[in-house]
Design a protein around this motif. Structure first.
Motif, PDB file in Angstrom:
ATOM      1  N   PHE A 275       0.955  -3.834  22.834  1.00  0.00           N
ATOM      2  CA  PHE A 275       1.172  -2.687  21.955  1.00  0.00           C
ATOM      3  C   PHE A 275       1.003  -3.082  20.491  1.00  0.00           C
ATOM      4  O   PHE A 275       0.416  -2.344  19.699  1.00  0.00           O
ATOM      5  CB  PHE A 275       2.569  -2.102  22.167  1.00  0.00           C
TER       6      PHE A 275
ATOM      7  N   ILE B 195       2.793   6.560  19.618  1.00  0.00           N
ATOM      8  CA  ILE B 195       1.401   6.945  19.396  1.00  0.00           C
ATOM      9  C   ILE B 195       1.415   8.028  18.323  1.00  0.00           C
ATOM     10  O   ILE B 195       2.282   8.909  18.326  1.00  0.00           O
ATOM     11  CB  ILE B 195       0.725   7.444  20.696  1.00  0.00           C
TER      12      ILE B 195
ATOM     13  N   TYR C 272      -2.691   1.591  25.548  1.00  0.00           N
ATOM     14  CA  TYR C 272      -2.722   2.990  25.976  1.00  0.00           C
ATOM     15  C   TYR C 272      -3.498   3.148  27.279  1.00  0.00           C
ATOM     16  O   TYR C 272      -3.134   3.958  28.138  1.00  0.00           O
ATOM     17  CB  TYR C 272      -3.336   3.862  24.881  1.00  0.00           C
TER      18      TYR C 272
ATOM     19  N   LYS D 206      -3.590  -1.878  20.694  1.00  0.00           N
ATOM     20  CA  LYS D 206      -3.081  -0.573  21.092  1.00  0.00           C
ATOM     21  C   LYS D 206      -4.027   0.168  22.029  1.00  0.00           C
ATOM     22  O   LYS D 206      -3.591   0.865  22.944  1.00  0.00           O
ATOM     23  CB  LYS D 206      -2.776   0.269  19.855  1.00  0.00           C
ATOM     24  N   GLN D 207      -5.346   0.031  21.819  1.00  0.00           N
ATOM     25  CA  GLN D 207      -6.272   0.703  22.724  1.00  0.00           C
ATOM     26  C   GLN D 207      -6.082   0.194  24.149  1.00  0.00           C
ATOM     27  O   GLN D 207      -6.058   0.969  25.104  1.00  0.00           O
ATOM     28  CB  GLN D 207      -7.725   0.483  22.280  1.00  0.00           C
TER      29      GLN D 207
ATOM     30  N   ARG E  79      -4.884 -10.409  19.248  1.00  0.00           N
ATOM     31  CA  ARG E  79      -5.416  -9.340  20.098  1.00  0.00           C
ATOM     32  C   ARG E  79      -6.131  -9.934  21.307  1.00  0.00           C
ATOM     33  O   ARG E  79      -5.958  -9.465  22.440  1.00  0.00           O
ATOM     34  CB  ARG E  79      -6.371  -8.466  19.293  1.00  0.00           C
TER      35      ARG E  79
END
Length: 432
Positions: free
Chosen positions: A382, A10, A390, A386-387, A368
């Motif tokens: 990942f 990150i 996380y 990514k959102q 995605r």
């Protein structure tokens, strides 16, 4: 998040700003946005100029993304083009920034020698309250200013030069001539140095937005398709004559849309066997199952042999969950027949067997979407979402977090391009 930070999973690959004159320019840009300046002696920035350290200092991670629309940017150096975008509400922010850099490279190179560019990527709406607000965004305009007002001075010099050429008596105006000399000292010869960006309007095509729980918008020649939570305001009500709506809870229709529009690669031996994608997803499913069922497992011991042993010892549990035996069956079917009859596969399981069509411009966006249907595959999540990664990471147990970081470090981070090419036949992200 400290473990992610240490592994550069990150806020990785950012550019450090520590020179006093650059910090001063950054603070002037912040002042232009009505924000207080930083007291930090150094900080890191991404392609848009976003800094996680300054976000912490201001107590506002959206300081360059107010209302999650009309994204702000601060350009300190042309080198920012090679950086990632680490915080954004739209998946195509990086693509738009790349287009801006490419179209205005001479101006950016010239201005950032003495100044910093800042401004907003202006959409047609000031706030997103319904899906119609998102659908109304067809293009964006970059509104560009400069911290030291170099752009304003260049515009003033151009006006004075035009007056000098057009007015017979302008050469007698000593005050004007002196002002031109002052401006030239600051801007250089604007006939040679292009200081003002000349392409500011760009198309806003397919993208993901983090509004209403996440919205996918795919654009085809005659139709736009929105995929999101069916409870989102405006679902099936905004432009129903030209927009198709599919709920994220309807995997059958989502798959049919992706297949019909050529956005996915259906199972074929030619790519399945070479990629190793089914084996990868099977291992991910088995690892997630082991972690859920035996949370005290020593995750540091997990490798291929450990997983096989665990699967044999827990055959009933593995069969009940179903993902691992299903993927192994599909891998054998591919080896035996060369393809899979997708009509015989349940709608949700189909997403374990596909990847985005590598040559389609929406490949990153499609991957995605596929990643959301494979939550156990944290590696794919990942890379493409990514959102979502996380958010999921925050819910992992500490031992699983450690395993996830070590797995990503040992696989994907070792050679990102090779890893993406092998599993997904995909190169660098440019527009997602």
């Amino acid at each position: 998040m400290n473990r992610l930070l240490a592994a550069e999973l990150i806020y990785g690959r950012l550019l450090t700003i520590r020179e006093p004159h650059l910090i001063e320019r950054y603070n002037k840009a912040l002042a232009g946005f009505g924000l207080r300046g930083t007291q930090l002696e150094s900080f890191d920035i991404d392609m848009t100029g976003f800094s996680p350290q300054i976000a912490d200092e201001l107590g506002d991670k959206d300081y360059l993304d107010p209302d999650r629309v009309n994204r702000r940017f601060i350009i300190m150096t042309p080198d920012q083009e090679n950086l990632p975008v680490v915080h954004t509400s739209f998946s195509n922010t990086a693509g738009l920034m790349h287009e801006f850099f490419d179209a205005n490279v001479r101006a950016i190179n010239a201005v950032t020698i003495k100044d910093a560019l800042y401004g907003e990527i202006e959409d047609s709406v000031a706030r997103v309250e319904t899906l119609e607000d998102l659908l109304s965004i067809n293009e964006v305009r970059f509104r560009v200013l400069s911290a030291e007002d170099l752009l304003g001075k260049a515009a003033e010099l151009r006006q004075l030069a035009d007056r000098l050429r057009s007015s017979d008596n302008a050469w007698r105006d000593d005050a004007m001539l002196n002002r031109m000399v002052e401006l030239v000292k600051l801007t250089g010869d604007i006939r040679q140095n292009v200081l003002v960006p000349d392409k500011l309007v760009f198309r806003h095509d397919a993208y993901w937005a983090n509004h209403f729980g996440g919205v996918f918008i795919f654009v085809d020649e005659k139709n736009t398709t929105v995929i999101c939570d069916p409870e989102a305001p405006g679902f099936r009500r905004s432009r129903p004559w030209q927009v198709s709506y599919i709920g994220l809870d309807d995997p059958s229709r989502i798959f049919d849309f992706l297949a019909r529009t050529g956005r996915i690669e259906l199972p074929r031996a030619s790519w399945v066997e070479a990629s190793g994608l089914y084996r990868h997803r099977a291992d991910m499913a088995l690892t997630a199952l082991a972690e859920r069922s035996e949370p005290d497992t020593d995750m540091s011991k997990i490798d291929g042999i450990w997983l096989q042993t665990w699967a044999q010892r827990n055959a009933g549990l593995v069969a009940e969950e179903g993902s691992y035996p299903f993927l192994m069956d599909m891998q054998r079917a591919i080896a035996r027949t060369g393809n899979i009859r997708m009509e015989e596969i349940s709608a949700r399981q189909r997403f374990m067997l596909i990847r985005a069509a590598p040559q389609h411009p929406d490949q990153w966006l499609t991957n995605r979407l596929i990643a959301q249907f494979n939550p156990a595959d944290f590696v794919s999540r990942f890379i493409f979402d990514k959102q979502g990664f996380y958010q999921a990471y925050e819910g992992y147990r500490e031992t699983y977090r450690e395993f996830v970081v070590s797995r990503l470090t040992a696989t994907y981070l070792q050679d990102k391009k090779r890893f993406r090419k092998q599993l997904y036949d995909i190169g660098d992200e440019t527009n997602a």
